[in-house]
Design a protein around this motif. Sequence first.
Motif, PDB file in Angstrom:
ATOM      1  N   VAL A   1      59.930  15.923  70.451  1.00 12.31           N
ATOM      2  CA  VAL A   1      59.879  15.328  71.790  1.00 12.31           C
ATOM      3  C   VAL A   1      59.975  13.806  71.694  1.00 12.31           C
ATOM      4  O   VAL A   1      60.710  13.159  72.450  1.00 12.31           O
ATOM      5  CB  VAL A   1      58.585  15.737  72.513  1.00 12.31           C
ATOM      6  CG1 VAL A   1      58.447  14.982  73.834  1.00 12.31           C
ATOM      7  CG2 VAL A   1      58.559  17.230  72.756  1.00 12.31           C
ATOM      8  N   ILE A   2      59.248  13.224  70.740  1.00 15.27           N
ATOM      9  CA  ILE A   2      59.277  11.773  70.559  1.00 15.27           C
ATOM     10  C   ILE A   2      60.686  11.314  70.178  1.00 15.27           C
ATOM     11  O   ILE A   2      61.201  10.315  70.706  1.00 15.27           O
ATOM     12  CB  ILE A   2      58.261  11.346  69.482  1.00 15.27           C
ATOM     13  CG1 ILE A   2      56.834  11.651  69.959  1.00 15.27           C
ATOM     14  CG2 ILE A   2      58.408   9.873  69.146  1.00 15.27           C
ATOM     15  CD1 ILE A   2      55.768  11.386  68.922  1.00 15.27           C
TER      16      ILE A   2
ATOM     17  N   GLU B   1      63.530  12.783  70.816  1.00 16.47           N
ATOM     18  CA  GLU B   1      64.425  12.938  71.955  1.00 16.47           C
ATOM     19  C   GLU B   1      64.243  11.793  72.957  1.00 16.47           C
ATOM     20  O   GLU B   1      65.228  11.261  73.486  1.00 16.47           O
ATOM     21  CB  GLU B   1      64.156  14.277  72.637  1.00 16.47           C
ATOM     22  CG  GLU B   1      65.056  14.546  73.833  1.00 16.47           C
ATOM     23  CD  GLU B   1      64.704  15.842  74.537  1.00 16.47           C
ATOM     24  OE1 GLU B   1      65.277  16.087  75.615  1.00 16.47           O
ATOM     25  OE2 GLU B   1      63.860  16.588  74.014  1.00 16.47           O
ATOM     26  N   MET B   2      62.997  11.410  73.204  1.00 14.64           N
ATOM     27  CA  MET B   2      62.736  10.311  74.141  1.00 14.64           C
ATOM     28  C   MET B   2      63.303   8.992  73.630  1.00 14.64           C
ATOM     29  O   MET B   2      63.821   8.179  74.402  1.00 14.64           O
ATOM     30  CB  MET B   2      61.227  10.183  74.381  1.00 14.64           C
ATOM     31  CG  MET B   2      60.599  11.357  75.102  1.00 14.64           C
ATOM     32  SD  MET B   2      61.143  11.538  76.820  1.00 14.64           S
ATOM     33  CE  MET B   2      60.422  10.066  77.549  1.00 14.64           C
ATOM     34  N   ASN B   3      63.199   8.751  72.324  1.00 10.02           N
ATOM     35  CA  ASN B   3      63.680   7.485  71.750  1.00 10.02           C
ATOM     36  C   ASN B   3      65.197   7.402  71.702  1.00 10.02           C
ATOM     37  O   ASN B   3      65.756   6.311  71.627  1.00 10.02           O
ATOM     38  CB  ASN B   3      63.108   7.298  70.344  1.00 10.02           C
ATOM     39  CG  ASN B   3      61.688   6.765  70.375  1.00 10.02           C
ATOM     40  OD1 ASN B   3      61.431   5.683  70.879  1.00 10.02           O
ATOM     41  ND2 ASN B   3      60.751   7.535  69.853  1.00 10.02           N
TER      42      ASN B   3
ATOM     43  N   ALA C   1      54.426  11.921  77.153  1.00  5.13           N
ATOM     44  CA  ALA C   1      55.766  11.690  76.610  1.00  5.13           C
ATOM     45  C   ALA C   1      56.415  10.437  77.176  1.00  5.13           C
ATOM     46  O   ALA C   1      57.258   9.811  76.511  1.00  5.13           O
ATOM     47  CB  ALA C   1      56.648  12.902  76.890  1.00  5.13           C
TER      48      ALA C   1
ATOM     49  N   GLN D   1      48.169  20.830  73.770  1.00  9.10           N
ATOM     50  CA  GLN D   1      49.342  20.178  74.319  1.00  9.10           C
ATOM     51  C   GLN D   1      49.762  19.017  73.409  1.00  9.10           C
ATOM     52  O   GLN D   1      49.666  17.849  73.777  1.00  9.10           O
ATOM     53  CB  GLN D   1      49.058  19.661  75.729  1.00  9.10           C
ATOM     54  CG  GLN D   1      48.757  20.768  76.722  1.00  9.10           C
ATOM     55  CD  GLN D   1      48.469  20.217  78.096  1.00  9.10           C
ATOM     56  OE1 GLN D   1      48.401  19.013  78.312  1.00  9.10           O
ATOM     57  NE2 GLN D   1      48.298  21.110  79.052  1.00  9.10           N
TER      58      GLN D   1
ATOM     59  N   ASP E   1      51.474  12.521  81.739  1.00  3.21           N
ATOM     60  CA  ASP E   1      52.620  12.924  80.921  1.00  3.21           C
ATOM     61  C   ASP E   1      52.726  11.978  79.732  1.00  3.21           C
ATOM     62  O   ASP E   1      53.399  10.950  79.802  1.00  3.21           O
ATOM     63  CB  ASP E   1      53.899  12.898  81.756  1.00  3.21           C
ATOM     64  CG  ASP E   1      55.092  13.468  80.978  1.00  3.21           C
ATOM     65  OD1 ASP E   1      54.894  13.918  79.829  1.00  3.21           O
ATOM     66  OD2 ASP E   1      56.212  13.450  81.524  1.00  3.21           O
TER      67      ASP E   1
ATOM     68  N   HIS F   1      57.023   7.038  75.344  1.00  2.00           N
ATOM     69  CA  HIS F   1      58.160   6.817  74.446  1.00  2.00           C
ATOM     70  C   HIS F   1      59.460   6.589  75.210  1.00  2.00           C
ATOM     71  O   HIS F   1      60.534   6.571  74.605  1.00  2.00           O
ATOM     72  CB  HIS F   1      58.313   8.022  73.514  1.00  2.00           C
ATOM     73  CG  HIS F   1      57.118   8.256  72.650  1.00  2.00           C
ATOM     74  ND1 HIS F   1      56.961   7.678  71.411  1.00  2.00           N
ATOM     75  CD2 HIS F   1      56.004   9.002  72.856  1.00  2.00           C
ATOM     76  CE1 HIS F   1      55.809   8.061  70.881  1.00  2.00           C
ATOM     77  NE2 HIS F   1      55.203   8.873  71.746  1.00  2.00           N
TER      78      HIS F   1
ATOM     79  N   LEU G   1      51.974  16.269  71.336  1.00  2.00           N
ATOM     80  CA  LEU G   1      53.202  15.523  71.540  1.00  2.00           C
ATOM     81  C   LEU G   1      53.996  15.624  70.239  1.00  2.00           C
ATOM     82  O   LEU G   1      53.771  14.882  69.296  1.00  2.00           O
ATOM     83  CB  LEU G   1      52.875  14.065  71.874  1.00  2.00           C
ATOM     84  CG  LEU G   1      54.035  13.198  72.384  1.00  2.00           C
ATOM     85  CD1 LEU G   1      54.615  13.788  73.653  1.00  2.00           C
ATOM     86  CD2 LEU G   1      53.534  11.780  72.654  1.00  2.00           C
ATOM     87  N   THR G   2      54.936  16.559  70.165  1.00  2.00           N
ATOM     88  CA  THR G   2      55.629  16.865  68.909  1.00  2.00           C
ATOM     89  C   THR G   2      56.617  15.767  68.535  1.00  2.00           C
ATOM     90  O   THR G   2      57.068  14.983  69.382  1.00  2.00           O
ATOM     91  CB  THR G   2      56.372  18.200  69.046  1.00  2.00           C
ATOM     92  OG1 THR G   2      57.369  18.071  70.071  1.00  2.00           O
ATOM     93  CG2 THR G   2      55.411  19.315  69.426  1.00  2.00           C
ATOM     94  N   LYS G   3      57.010  15.758  67.248  1.00  2.00           N
ATOM     95  CA  LYS G   3      57.972  14.772  66.746  1.00  2.00           C
ATOM     96  C   LYS G   3      59.337  14.958  67.402  1.00  2.00           C
ATOM     97  O   LYS G   3      60.061  13.987  67.635  1.00  2.00           O
ATOM     98  CB  LYS G   3      58.089  14.895  65.230  1.00  2.00           C
ATOM     99  CG  LYS G   3      56.829  14.454  64.487  1.00  2.00           C
ATOM    100  CD  LYS G   3      57.044  14.540  62.976  1.00  2.00           C
ATOM    101  CE  LYS G   3      55.802  14.061  62.235  1.00  2.00           C
ATOM    102  NZ  LYS G   3      55.994  14.130  60.755  1.00  2.00           N
TER     103      LYS G   3
END
Length: 532
Positions: free
Chosen positions: A441-442, A444-446, A479, A435, A477, A482, A437-439
Motif C-alpha cells: 500500500v505504501i 502504491e501511494m508513493n 494511508a 488493520q 485513513d 503517504h 499499513l502494508t508495504k
Amino acid sequence: LLAYGLTTYFFSHKMVRLILLTAPIASVFGGMVVGRVTGWCVEGVCGWNLDVWEILDQVLVSDDEDPVVVSTVEAKVVPNGESKKGKKKKSDDAKKAEAVVSTSAATKPPAGSNWALQIPVRIAWACLAYYLYTESQPHIRDFQSTCQQMATAMSHPTILYQGSNKDGSKVTVDDYREAYWWLRDNTPEDARIMAWWDYGYQITAIANRTTIADGNTWNHEHIALLGRALTSPLKEGHRIARHLADYVLLWTGGGGDDLAKSPHLARIANSVYRHMCPGDPTCSKFSMPGGQPSPMMRESLLYKLHSNGMGAEVDKNRFKEVYRSKYGKVRIYRVNSVSKESKEWVLKNRQCDAPGSWFCPGQYPPGLQKVLKEKKDFKQLEDFNAKTDADDEYQKKYFEHLSDPEKARRRAEIRERKARGESPGQQPRGQMESQPLTKSVIKEMNQRWEDTEFTSQLFSFIRMNDVESFAMYLDSDPAVAHARSKDGRGPMWWAHEHGRKEMVMMLKSLGVSEKLKDKDGMTPLDVADDEF
C-alpha cells in the motif's frame, strides 16, 4: 412585523428558551404565505381578486353613487336662467366624463374575445391548485396530529399520569408525588435535598423541604457545582454533597430521567470546572455510545445511584438508599457523614437583605473552598448586562462540537492517546494488528503523483498548524500519510517546510520516510526550515 421578527430571532439565539418568542411571528408569516398562495390560485381559476384592501375599497365605493353618471347628468341638465359661465363649466365636466366613459369602454375587451386563452390558463391554475392541495394534505394531517398529541401530553400534571401494564390494564403512576410526601413525612424539617434543578419547585411546594436549586436559580456557577457533584466519580461527588445536602433525590424511571439528562449536566459542570472534560466543551466522554455508559459515566455518582443494584453498586459508607417508589420512578438516598460544621456555618452566616427577611442568599461553607478555587468564571450568552468579558473561544468550540459530535469524539480520543503516551496519528490499541499499513500500500501511494483532495486537505492542515484535525484525518485513513502531489511532494515535505515537529512525528509513526525525493530530487530534510 419585520422588526418584531428580527428582534425575536436575535433573542432566540441568545437563550434557547426565548425561541418561544418566535412562535407568534412565525405563525403570522406562515399564514401570510398560505393566504397569498391561496389567493393566487383562486384568482387564477375564478378571476376573483381576494386582495383585502381592494375588496374593502370596492365595498366602500359601491355604497355611493357613480360619480361619472352624476357628473354626466349634471352636465346635460342646465336650469333656465343660469349664467353662460356655469353652462360652460358644466359642459366641460360633461366632456371629461364622456371621455372617461368612452376610454373605459374602449379598453374593455369584447365579451368572449379572450376565452380561448383564458380557459387553458385557468385549467393550468386549477391543476396547480389541486397539486398543492393534495401535496399539503399529509403535512396538514401530521401537523394536526402533532398538535393534538402535544395538547394531550400537556393537559395533565407532569407528576401524575396514567400508564399501562403488560396485560393492557390501566394504572395511575403517582410515584413523584408520593416520593415528595415521603420526604415531607420522614425527614427533618431542616433537611436539604440535592436534586437537579428541574424538580426544585416540586420539592419545595409538595415536600416542604429546602432544595439546592430550582428554576429560579440564576447563578450558572452554582448549577455547575451541582452538575459537578452528580457527574463526578462517586467519591468526589460525596465530598461535595456532604457539605451541601442531607439527601439526594433522583428521577430513575427511564425516558427523560436523570440518567438521560446527565450528559447535559456534565456539559454544564465542564463550562465552569474545565478539568472535567479538558478541551471538550460538550463533554463527549460522558455519554452512552451504543446504549452503554462510557467509562466516565459508569464511574459517576449519578450513574451509581441511578443503577444501584442493576449493574452498579453504591458505597454504603457514603450513601444509603432510603426510599424507592412503587414503579421505580424515584429513588432517595441519605448522605452519610454529612459535615455538621458546614451546615452550622451556613446557618450562622446567612446574609439577608433585611432583618427577618425571607430573602437570604446562601454562602458556601469553608469546606468547599478547595473545590471552588478550581472554577472558571463563566459568562452566559444571555448575561447582557454583565461587565466581565464573554468566554468567546469556549462558546465557539461548544457550538462547533454540537454541530459535529463525531469530530468532538475523535478529538477526545486523540487527547486520551496523548495521555497514554501514544502518538495521536497512531491507530487505537488493539487495531494496529487488524488493520496494518502494508508495504504494498505504501509503495502504491508513493508511485502515484497527483493533486487530490487528500493532498489539498493535508497541506491545509499543515499550513494552519491544525494538529488535531491533521491527526484525525490520518487516523481515519493512515494511508493518506503517504500521498504525493503532482510535484512529488507530500505531507512530510510540507511539515518540514513549515517546521511542524509534532506532525513530522505523527508521519514517522506511520512509516513515512524522510529520504524520499520529489521531482527536483529534494528530500523532506532538504526543505526543512532553518529554525526547525
